[in-house]
Design a protein around this motif. Sequence first.
Motif, PDB file in Angstrom:
ATOM      1  N   THR A  37       7.920  21.372 -42.209  1.00 48.97           N
ATOM      2  CA  THR A  37       9.261  20.955 -43.432  1.00 48.97           C
ATOM      3  C   THR A  37       8.189  20.575 -44.498  1.00 48.97           C
ATOM      4  O   THR A  37       7.146  19.823 -44.385  1.00 48.97           O
ATOM      5  CB  THR A  37      10.611  20.914 -43.527  1.00 48.97           C
ATOM      6  OG1 THR A  37      11.191  20.816 -44.269  1.00 48.97           O
ATOM      7  CG2 THR A  37       9.961  19.464 -42.509  1.00 48.97           C
TER       8      THR A  37
ATOM      9  N   ALA B 230      15.557  18.922 -41.370  1.00 45.03           N
ATOM     10  CA  ALA B 230      15.554  19.504 -40.258  1.00 45.03           C
ATOM     11  C   ALA B 230      15.655  18.896 -38.759  1.00 45.03           C
ATOM     12  O   ALA B 230      15.591  19.712 -37.784  1.00 45.03           O
ATOM     13  CB  ALA B 230      14.173  20.025 -40.323  1.00 45.03           C
TER      14      ALA B 230
ATOM     15  N   ARG C 246      11.669  31.986 -39.996  1.00 47.79           N
ATOM     16  CA  ARG C 246      11.834  31.742 -38.771  1.00 47.79           C
ATOM     17  C   ARG C 246      10.563  33.032 -37.668  1.00 47.79           C
ATOM     18  O   ARG C 246      11.293  34.679 -38.100  1.00 47.79           O
ATOM     19  CB  ARG C 246      13.410  31.647 -37.828  1.00 47.79           C
ATOM     20  CG  ARG C 246      13.684  30.870 -38.198  1.00 47.79           C
ATOM     21  CD  ARG C 246      15.182  30.168 -36.730  1.00 47.79           C
ATOM     22  NE  ARG C 246      16.173  29.755 -37.717  1.00 47.79           N
ATOM     23  CZ  ARG C 246      16.258  28.714 -37.333  1.00 47.79           C
ATOM     24  NH1 ARG C 246      14.870  28.163 -36.286  1.00 47.79           N
ATOM     25  NH2 ARG C 246      16.815  27.870 -37.585  1.00 47.79           N
TER      26      ARG C 246
ATOM     27  N   TYR D 196      10.632  25.344 -43.494  1.00 49.18           N
ATOM     28  CA  TYR D 196      11.393  25.152 -44.413  1.00 49.18           C
ATOM     29  C   TYR D 196      11.068  25.191 -46.155  1.00 49.18           C
ATOM     30  O   TYR D 196      10.257  23.870 -46.186  1.00 49.18           O
ATOM     31  CB  TYR D 196      12.518  23.414 -44.131  1.00 49.18           C
ATOM     32  CG  TYR D 196      13.517  23.825 -42.899  1.00 49.18           C
ATOM     33  CD1 TYR D 196      15.088  23.521 -43.112  1.00 49.18           C
ATOM     34  CD2 TYR D 196      13.040  24.165 -41.246  1.00 49.18           C
ATOM     35  CE1 TYR D 196      15.833  23.608 -42.226  1.00 49.18           C
ATOM     36  CE2 TYR D 196      14.053  23.677 -40.608  1.00 49.18           C
ATOM     37  CZ  TYR D 196      15.510  24.059 -40.638  1.00 49.18           C
ATOM     38  OH  TYR D 196      16.547  24.306 -40.115  1.00 49.18           O
TER      39      TYR D 196
ATOM     40  N   GLU E 172      17.279  21.861 -36.131  1.00 52.09           N
ATOM     41  CA  GLU E 172      15.485  22.581 -35.281  1.00 52.09           C
ATOM     42  C   GLU E 172      16.079  21.869 -34.029  1.00 52.09           C
ATOM     43  O   GLU E 172      15.454  22.368 -32.714  1.00 52.09           O
ATOM     44  CB  GLU E 172      14.331  22.631 -36.231  1.00 52.09           C
ATOM     45  CG  GLU E 172      14.736  22.723 -37.113  1.00 52.09           C
ATOM     46  CD  GLU E 172      15.698  25.227 -36.977  1.00 52.09           C
ATOM     47  OE1 GLU E 172      14.830  25.686 -35.764  1.00 52.09           O
ATOM     48  OE2 GLU E 172      15.845  25.263 -38.128  1.00 52.09           O
TER      49      GLU E 172
ATOM     50  N   VAL F 126      15.292  29.249 -44.750  1.00 56.75           N
ATOM     51  CA  VAL F 126      14.497  29.209 -43.428  1.00 56.75           C
ATOM     52  C   VAL F 126      13.728  30.398 -43.124  1.00 56.75           C
ATOM     53  O   VAL F 126      14.690  31.049 -42.819  1.00 56.75           O
ATOM     54  CB  VAL F 126      15.820  28.230 -42.757  1.00 56.75           C
ATOM     55  CG1 VAL F 126      14.451  28.070 -41.364  1.00 56.75           C
ATOM     56  CG2 VAL F 126      16.270  27.094 -42.587  1.00 56.75           C
TER      57      VAL F 126
END
Length: 509
Positions: free
Chosen positions: A212, A220, A29, A22, A224, A27
């Motif tokens: 993050t 988050a 990934r 983050y 998540e 974001v």
Amino acid sequence: MDRVISRIASTSTWSPHHAIFYQDGRVIRLGLTELDAMARRAARWLRGLGVSPGDRIGICARNRLEWVLLDLAAIKLRVVTAGFEHGAFQLDAEHLRRYGLKLIFTDGATDADGFVDIRRVTAELPESPLEQETVIYADDDATTLKFTSGSTGRPKGLAATVGSIDSSIDAVQELFHHGADDRLLVFLPLSLLQQRYWIYSAFHYGHDVVVTGHEFAVYACKQERPTVVMGVPSFFDALKAQIEAKAAAQAPPDADGAERLRALRRCAADMLGGRIRYLWTGSAPAKHEMLRFFEDCGLAIYEGYGMNETCIVTKNAPSAHRPGSVGKALSRKQILIDEDGVLIVRSQHPVNRRYLFCDGEEAQRIFRDNGDVVTGDLAHIDEDGYLYIRGRADDIISLGNGKNVFARPIEDLAKRCRAIEECVLFGAGRPHLVAVISPAAGEADNDAIGRHIAWVNAQVSGHERIGAFIVADDRFSTLNGLLTSQGKPRRARIKQAYERRILQAYGDT
């Protein structure tokens, strides 16, 4: 013992697991396979900047993908990283010289010699990676410099050995068995070596990791759904307050205890994503009320103990948990108590046996010739091997009447009040104690603070009573320099900041 660092250095990773970042309002990934390939490309880029095996690079930036890429690339290149806490250092050319750094990577554009905008790491990644080489680290090799404060105010350096890193990660894995279903949240600064452990662990043991900053940690969690959240006690104190406020808004005013508890559990699960396996805390004393709160919410929370010079020493865990203690010694660690009640830590794989960038006298106070570390913490070990920390040896305040006061238990009593976030006592050579109080969020409730201090004074002996208290103008924080990144009060700085008011409390002008 698993060779975690050497495997990261030498092996191209294939993994179904992910690293999630983050940063910058978005974001990112990445599969761990992709992250490892990017790290090898970053290693090639570093080579192009003239960075060679044996060099040191500094990193002073917020948590972000580029931080991790530099760290992994450095491991592959046999380059040492020096992590500087963002916001705590004003870096200049003198730091390059003092710490022997080839380059320093920082947040934001810069044209200063030797300084590089960290965003260039991803912006300028070459197409092809560094050719994979076999890199085997010895236990005594160092991959990173970490810094700890000194009495002079100039940070001391510790070159953390590979053996200490591998040993710590391996010992934690023995206790918690992180695996394919786990997702660990990292939000404390990556300049703290222990936070990078969980990235190394993801590669070696196979699990997800979310990176993050502190400000997005709760957000988050909800997005998540981590299984493990690692934070300092002050983070969990703040989280407790948020859960309580949310639950209070949901439960009807006439709700009984069982209904209020159900509301707390629903809110805790909602805020943390509903998949928590356990919470990890340490680095500073945790309040009993906070630990009990999360247990009541159905969330296991395990307190531990460690310091820069020792790494993780003890930890409560599912297999051995005693509330009030900081757990049992990890494998390859031994805990001893000297004749003065001070905790001594012995490690099969020490972090190091000396400091860098300071005089030898300071190192001799901490490191014994055999590598044992004199922690400076007063402690005792119960009959089952659980460690209890009573406070710092230098937390003993000698009053002007010759009486000694152990500050921490009184400070802990003061912090039981919702209006008090932190309490730090002073009074060496004086007739009584003076407390400097950091109020809880919102407007300071001086009346509630005053009533609670009166209650504290009723619980303690005469010489332990607080003769006067000062409510801080601003809450202690890392931003104003009155808290460490682990949430511990910086006593010397607090005394300096409020010295005039402390003198006034004693009637001095």
